[in-house]
Design an enzyme around this catalytic site. Sequence first.
Site, short mmCIF file in Angstrom:
data_model
loop_
_atom_site.label_atom_id
_atom_site.label_comp_id
_atom_site.label_asym_id
_atom_site.label_seq_id
_atom_site.Cartn_x
_atom_site.Cartn_y
_atom_site.Cartn_z
N LYS A 112 -10.08 -30.16 -24.09
CA LYS A 112 -10.71 -28.86 -24.33
C LYS A 112 -10.01 -28.16 -25.48
CE LYS A 112 -13.01 -26.33 -20.68
NZ LYS A 112 -12.82 -25.36 -19.60
O1 G3P Z 1 -15.47 -23.19 -17.56
C1 G3P Z 1 -15.16 -21.90 -17.99
C2 G3P Z 1 -14.72 -21.05 -16.87
O2 G3P Z 1 -13.60 -21.55 -16.22
C3 G3P Z 1 -14.59 -19.61 -17.15
O3 G3P Z 1 -15.15 -19.03 -16.05
O4 G3P Z 1 -15.63 -17.28 -14.43
O5 G3P Z 1 -13.43 -17.30 -15.65
O6 G3P Z 1 -15.53 -16.73 -16.84
P1 G3P Z 1 -14.92 -17.48 -15.73
#
Ligand code: G3P
Length: 289
Positions: A94
């Site tokens: 990533k």
């Molecule tokens: O895959 C991306 C993710 O981990 C971010 O999610 O919910 O932290 O915006 P969030």
Amino acid sequence: MKIFIDTADIEEIKEAKKWGILDGVTTNPSLIKKAVEKFEERGISMEEYIKEICRIVDGPVSLEVKALDADEMIKEAEILYDKFNDVNNNVVIKIPINTAMSKEDKIFEGIEAIKELNNRDIPTNATLVMTPTQALLAAKAGATYVSPFLGRIDDYIRSKLGIKFGKWDLFRGKIVKKIEEKKQEEKKGEMPLLYSEMASVEYGDNGIYDGIEMVESIVKIYRAYGFKTKIIAASVRNVYQVRKVAEMGVDIATIPFNVIKEMICHYKTMEGMKKFTEDVVEEYKRIFE
Ligand code: G3P
């Protein structure tokens, strides 16, 4: 649509694997941070813990670099790939699409790293993608996957609008768009409120009204040019978003454990189960004896 689980919690990964719906895993430094106590409990090192994740998942496992400049990111990608890809041949690196944290920082380090890793046949996942044009550049650089962050775009737009929200609350920007269009009609051509607000924010928003619309736009662009980069709908916060991205034929959604569980639940299913269970007659039970 493939389903990845967005977690570094090995128990959640194992559970989702048991259900037979798991196609891969995505992690990031925040998710790894949350999992620290998991490997401490087991008395194993972080390296061992990540190896175990790679071993049990039959599909790509995204691991993120921590560096900010291209050369360092490439070095870290090589380290992650060397350490973990041998386990199950499923590591994807990533890379943030743009590592800048201030206006003074360089903005193309992520893209440069993606390009070079592509040359070295190391698969990449361009992360922290918030606009269709970032996704376009990721594809041009040869990213294997691109991860648009739906939920965080919804958060951003809601904050700009002064809407209070919880992390898991639903947001439909299309409704806001309709209201604005109506207002625009009444005011005869004046710029709609949200759009003018967004246009004044640093680093433009391409007129996007919510996370779903951002993914729709990326799908359209990728289809128009036949890019091979696979789209991973990320930062998914609710079942509505899962349905919408599935309808548009997105390649993959990476979904948190709690949202995967919500996907299987419905009140009427539960109610129906109660009734079916009550209605089982003795004669029918005897068939199974
Ligand atoms: O895959 C991306 C993710 O981990 C971010 O999610 O919910 O932290 O915006 P969030």
